[in-house]
Design an enzyme around this catalytic site. Sequence first.
Site, PDB file in Angstrom:
ATOM      1  N   SER A  20       0.863  -1.176   0.000  1.00  0.00           N
ATOM      2  CA  SER A  20       0.000   0.000   0.000  1.00  0.00           C
ATOM      3  C   SER A  20       0.899   1.226   0.000  1.00  0.00           C
ATOM      4  CB  SER A  20      -0.955  -0.036   1.192  1.00  0.00           C
ATOM      5  OG  SER A  20      -1.901   1.012   1.097  1.00  0.00           O
ATOM      6  N   HIS A  47      -2.557  -0.975  -3.301  1.00  0.00           N
ATOM      7  CA  HIS A  47      -3.700  -0.072  -3.171  1.00  0.00           C
ATOM      8  C   HIS A  47      -3.458   1.182  -4.007  1.00  0.00           C
ATOM      9  CE1 HIS A  47      -4.192  -2.109   0.994  1.00  0.00           C
ATOM     10  NE2 HIS A  47      -4.807  -2.803   0.057  1.00  0.00           N
ATOM     11  N   ASP A 140      -4.565  -4.575   6.076  1.00  0.00           N
ATOM     12  CA  ASP A 140      -4.918  -5.448   4.957  1.00  0.00           C
ATOM     13  C   ASP A 140      -3.811  -6.478   4.772  1.00  0.00           C
ATOM     14  OD1 ASP A 140      -6.461  -6.431   2.866  1.00  0.00           O
ATOM     15  OD2 ASP A 140      -5.508  -5.135   1.382  1.00  0.00           O
TER      16      ASP A 140
END
Length: 197
Positions: A20, A47, A140
């Site tokens: 991310s 992401h 995540d």
Amino acid sequence: MPQSEPPASDSFQVVAVAASAGGIHALTVLLGGLDADFPLPVLVVQHLDPRHRTVLAGILDRRTGLDVKLAEQGDTARPGTVYLAPPDRHLLVGADGSLSLSQSELVHFLRPSADLLFESVAGSYGARAVAVVLSGTGNDGAMGVDAVKSRGGTVIAQDPGTAEFGGMPEAAMGTGTVDFVLPLEEIPAVIRGLVDR
């Protein structure tokens, strides 16, 4: 004494990676350390802002010998190819290596979700999967690495001290299921070692 399970030497069939914030640099280092003849497909959730068309595949493609592409519905995961989850699509893989994209609900407010990718990799590949968690905020990937480990797979987390953002690796480590915690620069060599073993 005979081993109760086959050695992992020739069994790995996929590498799944989550990143991310700070992940583009981390992915560049990771993928740049894998040679063009790397014998497994690499599936990546990074992401990205879903409101913008992404140029990430092109950026990464110039920095690694691997082929890098945005995953498409119905692709078959091939060795030496990196498949990026497109913005706003979950990336899933079947046991036959077929890739699918989903716009199902957000997971932890995210789409794509590393957890969903890791869970599909765990279900499809079991002990033949390697899951890697790189720089990022939030958690995540933590549920997903738990799934990978529970099916006998191998889990690697970037040392949070070498990550621009340590949240995701720390969350993965918090599950107690991480096999290797490594500085970013060492991760490619360990992956190659696992696969070549």
